[in-house]
Design an enzyme around this catalytic site. Structure first.
Site, mmCIF file in Angstrom:
data_model
loop_
_atom_site.group_PDB
_atom_site.id
_atom_site.type_symbol
_atom_site.label_atom_id
_atom_site.label_comp_id
_atom_site.label_asym_id
_atom_site.label_seq_id
_atom_site.Cartn_x
_atom_site.Cartn_y
_atom_site.Cartn_z
ATOM 1 N N ASP A 426 0.381 0.502 -13.848
ATOM 2 C CA ASP A 426 1.281 0.691 -12.722
ATOM 3 C C ASP A 426 2.120 -0.577 -12.579
ATOM 4 O O ASP A 426 1.797 -1.611 -13.165
ATOM 5 C CB ASP A 426 0.447 0.949 -11.458
ATOM 6 C CG ASP A 426 1.291 1.097 -10.213
ATOM 7 O OD1 ASP A 426 2.361 1.711 -10.311
ATOM 8 O OD2 ASP A 426 0.885 0.587 -9.159
ATOM 9 N N ASP A 731 9.154 3.614 -9.491
ATOM 10 C CA ASP A 731 10.422 2.978 -9.157
ATOM 11 C C ASP A 731 11.571 3.555 -9.972
ATOM 12 O O ASP A 731 11.373 4.163 -11.029
ATOM 13 C CB ASP A 731 10.345 1.473 -9.402
ATOM 14 C CG ASP A 731 9.733 0.747 -8.219
ATOM 15 O OD1 ASP A 731 9.642 1.365 -7.151
ATOM 16 O OD2 ASP A 731 9.337 -0.418 -8.378
ATOM 17 N N ASN A 866 -2.291 6.573 -5.757
ATOM 18 C CA ASN A 866 -1.527 7.371 -6.725
ATOM 19 C C ASN A 866 -1.897 7.050 -8.170
ATOM 20 O O ASN A 866 -1.411 7.686 -9.094
ATOM 21 C CB ASN A 866 -0.023 7.158 -6.511
ATOM 22 C CG ASN A 866 0.386 5.708 -6.688
ATOM 23 O OD1 ASN A 866 -0.425 4.799 -6.479
ATOM 24 N ND2 ASN A 866 1.613 5.486 -7.069
#
Length: 1217
Positions: A426, A731, A866
């Site tokens: 991540d 993002d 997540n």
């Protein structure tokens, strides 16, 4: 009165709901039907109804066993293993005449091994039991029926109980909120334990129960709740409450979930509706996926091979035994007359050779059982637990700032840490800090802020960046300016608007509105330190906290929030003094991922109605009025520059509302929020869009999510080790690319292959009515881009490194079954992969694809809820114990505090654990084969009669006492090189990725070594002792003397072989190796002194036969040398002429050349490849680039910049030279 009363506010008008006005439609019509049948009788004084319905108590158990089930379940778990089941069968058969040894001697080792494993299971489960006891015994105030509340244990709660939960306490069960200390019955709830989110959720009770705010008020309170049955959905709830024959609908807004915490609210009252395992958090509790390392799986295959070998030699021996037995009597004559075949039992009956062969087969299966290491599994478990303790106690992976050490939550995957081929990471909170800093802004078309970001420093090395040239000229001064600020969340430096200087700017009124919007448009809550008077903020996100802090530092301090107002200390531009102003909150139009914006409607002290809005540029610019676009072009340019610098941007805008317009909006908005229907969200959104328009642009903010300390260095080391890194982030693409440059995942000269669906073509396709045709067209576009990228990859030379960047929509199609092979082939060929706008499900699917299709070891690392699917899907899940809650940590295999600790975890502990476990397993099989084949060779010598060469207890204790402890010491303490050299020479890690130390070649080599060792021991002993006088009186060797001598040689050889194999000696290893040999002699002496009815063939064999005979000691020494010589010769030749990488480093260390830069650089160069990432590889690429420029300068070629495109600029492939 139970709690302090507060001035009556109408907080319901601020937020997007009001108390209990929902209509009973659609979902609520299901109540009473299947799945919606739960009835809760609130405040039942005798709990009679709750007991009658039998909903169960609130006791929660997370243990694997109970007192009653521990023994049967644990035994079942033990004997599910093939090896243990085999030994159980042998133990049962050992009590029958077919056994070659006594039953007791065979059962004891099995009991020791099984008992040790069961004890480990018991201890682990007992710890879980203690955690359960601690949680179940927590106290909460419960209504006792007389208007009084008294403390009761969580475990004693029943459905229908009224409880009082106070500030910072956890909710003991799933509750329906009845009231709070606030008049509007609202409360703040933190759900970090449930979904990992640190932002506070607002809950509100029904208006009909909101007035019940004192303990005594509940004496006569009665209600009946009918609701959905227990389920795992955290975000939905359907029910109704009947009070005085009136039905009132219940929604998720009234539901308080177990394990969430009450925050910023003095107390709440609630009624218990779900208890224990019926609560939603327990309904969501699932056992983590069972993960086994690749070494363990291969070990199982070896054991199966040994089983096959055992059956094979037993079968061959039985055939020969049957043939020999059949020939014992020929024409009435006895060939082996000394066995008396004419007077024997069925085991040696020449008249029934087939039956004798079958019984011999069973005997052989038991006799050769020593080929299978009985203590292997339990020894490995002990070693892994000890290795985990070393990982947990490594101070170099301790993060002092958060007081968090590394924590190996499972010990099953230690060796897997040394074989990681691909890391899937991540970005936010993992590579970056998830701690936002306000660093720049654009107001009225003017850019403010002189701070320098990590990305800008990385960009300064790129030749094509104008900003980079400017930064290189002013780098030192920028760093000095940046270091002056020490406010967390605020890294802004610009004297033009700091310290009140903004009032001198040409557009001071715009700056005033900009800063006021930052201070007002949010849902943050101020907390005042009573000691220092300083104000801190608790916000829904780090971004929001940074905005409020920035407003404070620039003169607009938000210091108090009531339920209807927000108070600021503002700098007045006219007087230049701080003044206090209050703004009345009317509505909050909340942020969502779909809306990408947030707005508030307030009334200032002058009576003006203001709509203040902030959001993403993609949705805000289209809502700007024609007369509000004065600064649009400059603002867009600044946003583009901020994105290039890796900053997160938001647009700020506002408008004034008239009373009529607002009243109409508020009426429609309130009605829409009270609807209970499937399209309620769409109706609300359409109403909001009608008010969020014709805005006036103020400017833009830019906040930086800084890289964590040591991230670029860690990535560089991992890249040198040959580990590939994929970044999976939610993002947008520009931000992800720039973060890639900051941490050296991307570099100058690296071709960027961009697969994007965000093109005008595809946007027009999405508007088609035929959605199937649109999807097919977009998918075809993605496939075309992938194929073009694959062609570029195949045409690239060996010095080119490529980066694949793909957005979430394209990834959806790339992961489909008919496309994923093409995508994976392309991704594997690239040096780095960045997946943008990825959903949690996509992260898990990408991880599964890499793991299943490549067969390599994958490691996923993340910090948020997540990331849970990705962590559980990967071979190893690493949770970052950051600021996004503990959900990722609780789902991980290992938890660390910072990404940089991954370097030490993998390159040091991973390498050591892989090497130790691999060597340990190989040695286990070696020592058992060396021992087992001496039995087989003796069987050949004894006509496969089933006569063991050794005493029963010799055989039984071989794996348990005489050879097991040195192996455990090897698995815990051995080091081929030090931790410092592991980090200095990262390529050493490739030994694990390529599985060099546990390859079939190495395993077979150790097996052959075991066979050779057993042959040398047996035949040397037989040839030297068969006819030789052994004692003073001239007696020759008997079976017990031969067996004890061979056993002594085996114990010496396998333990000295261990000493030769160890690279790093500690006193523990010395004690275990030489202590095991000494213990053998002590045991032989003590066991031989016991009555011969028990000690049998070992009775005084050491005292009377072996010790007095010099021949025994000489044979032991000669056999020891002869047995170890083949391995010693092989190891010497291999290390001298064909050294492995760790042996090269060992030579450097022994020769004292670890500090010689030139010599170390020669060795280290092997770890730098052209296709890797990291700043070391970037430096090498830069050298090659500059060298090629010098060569090209002689021929003066044209300089070109090529961008591969499909049809539009933002689609297809890009090459950035």
């Amino acid at each position: 009165m139970a709690g302090g009363r507060r001035r009556r506010h109408h907080f319901g008008r601020i937020h997007a709901f009001t108390c209990g006005k929902a209509s009973m439609k659609e979902e609520h019509s299901l109540i009473g039907g299947p799945g919606f049948s739960r009835k809760v009788y609130c405040n039942d004084p005798e709990r009679a109804t709750a007991s009658l319905i039998n909903y169960g108590d609130n006791y929660v158990r997370t243990t694997k066993y109970t007192l009653a089930t521990f023994l049967p379940k644990s035994l079942f778990e033990q004997f599910r293993r093939v090896a243990n089941f085999y030994f159980l069968v042998c133990a049962v058969l050992s009590f029958f005449p077919v056994s070659p040894y006594s039953g007791v001697s065979n059962v004891v080792p099995l009991l020791v091994v099984v008992a040790a494993t069961m004890a480990k299971e018991f201890i682990e489960d007992f710890r879980r039991k203690q955690q359960d006891i601690e949680m179940n015994n927590r106290k909460v105030k419960v209504h006792d029926g007389g208007g009084d509340f008294s403390y009761s244990k969580w475990r004693d709660l029943k459905v229908g109980d009224i409880v009082r939960v106070e500030k910072d306490e956890f909710f003991p069960a799933d509750l329906i909120l009845l009231s709070s200390n606030y008049d509007d019955a609202i409360c703040y709830v933190e759900t970090m334990n449930l979904d990992g989110e640190t932002n506070l959720k607002l809950k509100q009770a029904l208006e009909e129960t909101s007035k019940v705010q004192e303990d005594s008020s509940f004496q006569n309170f009665r209600a009946v709740i009918t609701c959905e049955d227990p389920n795992a959905n955290l975000y939905t709830f359907v029910g109704s409450m009947e009070i005085e024959d009136q039905q009132h609908p219940l929604a998720p807004q009234q539901l308080l979930l177990r394990d969430s915490k009450l925050r910023n609210t003095d107390f709440v009252y609630g009624v218990v509706i779900f208890t224990g395992h019926d609560t939603k958090v327990m309904q969501n509790a699932t056992d983590p996926p069972s993960k086994r390392s690749k070494i363990e799986k291969r070990m199982d295959k070896i054991i199966y091979c040994l089983f096959f070998l055992l059956i094979l030699i037993s079968f061959i021996g039985s055939i020969f035994f049957g043939i020999t037995t059949d020939d014992d009597i020929e024409n009435g004559r006895m060939k082996r007359w000394y066995l008396r075949p004419d007077d024997t039992d069925i085991f040696f009956d020449p008249n029934e050779p087939v039956a004798a062969a079958i019984l011999h087969f069973l005997t052989a299966l038991m006799l050769y059982s020593y080929l299978i290491p009985i203590s292997l599994y339990v020894s490995i478990e002990i070693v892994k637990v000890l290795q985990s303790i070393f990982i947990n106690q490594d101070v170099k992976m301790y993060h002092a700032e958060t007081d968090k050490p590394a924590h190996a939550r499972t010990s099953n995957l230690n060796e897997e840490l040394g074989q990681v081929d691909t890391i899937l990471s991540d970005k936010t909170g993992t590579l970056t800090c998830n701690s936002m800093e306000f660093i720049k802004c654009s107001i009225a078309g003017v850019a403010y802020g002189r701070g320098v970001t990590e990305v800008e420093r990385a960009l300064s090395t790129r030749h094509e960046s104008d900003f980079g040239k400017e930064l290189r000229e002013n780098n030192n001064s920028a760093k000095v300016r940046e270091s002056k600020t020490s406010v967390k969340g605020f890294n802004f430096m610009d004297e033009r608007i700091m310290n009140g200087n903004w009032i001198k700017e040409p557009n001071a009124n715009v700056i005033q509105n900009f800063l006021r919007l930052l201070a007002v448009c949010h849902t943050a809550i101020p907390e005042v330190d009573e000691g220092t008077g300083k104000v801190s903020y608790e916000a829904e996100s780090p971004d929001e906290a940074a905005f409020v802090i920035a407003a404070r530092e620039l003169g607009f301090e938000f210091y108090e929030r009531t339920h209807t107002t927000i108070s600021l200390r503002e700098l007045d531009p006219i007087t230049g003094l701080k003044v206090q102003r209050s703004y009345k909150f009317l509505n909050v139009l909340e942020f969502s991922s779909a809306r990408k914006r947030m707005s508030v409607i307030v009334r200032d002290e002058e009576g003006k109605l203001l709509l203040l809005s902030k959001g993403a540029d993609s949705v805000m610019f289209e809502r700007i009025a024609k007369n509000g676009r004065q600064f649009e072009e400059n603002t867009k340019q600044h946003i583009s520059e901020y994105a290039d610098s890796g900053l997160r941007t938001l647009i700020l805008a506002y408008r004034e509302l008239n009373e009529e317009e607002y009243n109409q909006f508020n009426k429609e908005f309130t009605q829409a929020k009270n609807l209970v229907s499937a399209d309620q969200e769409q109706i609300v959104e359409s109403i909001i869009q009608n008010i969020e328009k014709d805005l006036i642009l103020l400017g833009a903010t830019a906040v930086e999510d800084k890289l964590q300390d040591g991230v670029p260095e860690c990535i560089d080391k991992l890249a040198q080790a040959g580990i590939k890194l994929w970044v999976l982030t939610g993002d947008k693409m520009e931000t992800a690319i720039n973060i890639g440059f900051a941490c050296s995942l991307l570099r100058q000269g690296m071709k960027q292959i961009i697969i994007s669906s965000d093109t005008p073509e595809n946007k027009s396709l999405e508007k088609m009515e035929d959605k199937a045709a649109a999807d097919a067209a977009i998918k075809a576009s993605v496939i075309r881009q992938l194929r073009e990228a694959s062609a570029l990859l195949s045409s690239s030379d060996e010095y080119e490194a490529l980066a694949l960047i793909i957005d979430g929509k394209s990834l959806t199609y790339a992961l489909e079954d008919d496309v994923n092979d093409l995508f994976l082939e392309l991704a594997i060929g690239c040096a780095s992969v960045i997946c943008c706008r990825s959903s949690p499900k996509q992260k898990a699917l990408v991880t599964r694809l890499v793991k299943m299709r490549t067969g390599s070891t994958t490691l996923a690392i993340g910090d948020g809820a997540n990331d849970v699917g990705m962590l559980q899907e990967a071979d190893i899940g690493i949770g970052i114990s950051g600021v996004e809650g503990m959900q990722a940590v609780m789902s991980s295999d290992i938890a660390i505090a910072q990404f940089r600790f991954l370097e030490r975890l993998l390159l040091v502990h991973g390498h050591w654990c892989y090497r130790r476990i691999s060597s340990m397993i190989c040695y286990f099989f070696y020592k058992n084969i060396a021992f087992g084949f001496t039995l087989f060779f003796f069987e050949i010598y004894a006509s496969f009669s089933g006569q063991p060469a050794y005493n029963d207890w010799f055989m039984s204790l071989y794996n348990v006492f005489f050879t097991s402890l040195p192996v455990i010491a090897l698995g815990v303490f051995d080091q081929d090189v030090s931790s410092k050299l592991c980090l200095k020479f990262p390529l050493l890690y490739q030994e694990g990725i390529q599985n060099i130390l546990f390859s079939w070649k190495r395993i077979i080599g150790w097996i052959v070594n075991g066979v050779v060792t057993s042959a040398i021991i047996f035949f040397f002993c037989m040839r030297t002792m068969e006819h030789q006088a052994f004692r003073k009186g001239g007696q020759v060797v008997e079976l017990e003397v031969l067996g004890a001598t061979m056993y002594t040689c085996v114990v010496w050889v396998v333990n000295c072989q261990m000493a030769l194999s160890i690279s790093y000696f500690t006193y523990v290893q010395h004690i275990f190796i030489w202590g095991s040999i000494i213990f053998w002699y002590i045991f032989l002496l003590a066991y031989g002194a016991i009555d011969p009815s028990f000690s049998t063939t070992a009775y005084k064999v050491l005292v009377e036969a072996l010790a007095p005979a010099p021949y025994f000691w000489i044979i032991t020494l000669l056999i020891l040398i002869a047995s170890l010589l083949p391995y010693f010769v092989y190891a010497s030749i291999q290390m001298r002429f064909f050294p492995m990488y760790h042996q090269m480093i060992q030579w450097i260390r022994k020769d004292g050349q670890t500090s010689d830069p030139e010599y170390c650089n020669v060795v280290r160069q092997r770890s730098i490849r052209n296709t890797t990432v990291g700043f070391t590889a970037r430096l090498e690429a830069s050298k090659r680039f500059n060298a090629s420029r010098r060569v090209e300068s002689y021929t003066k070629p044209e300089t070109t910049s090529v961008r591969f495109e499909s049809s539009k600029r933002s689609e297809g492939l890009s090459e950035d030279r």
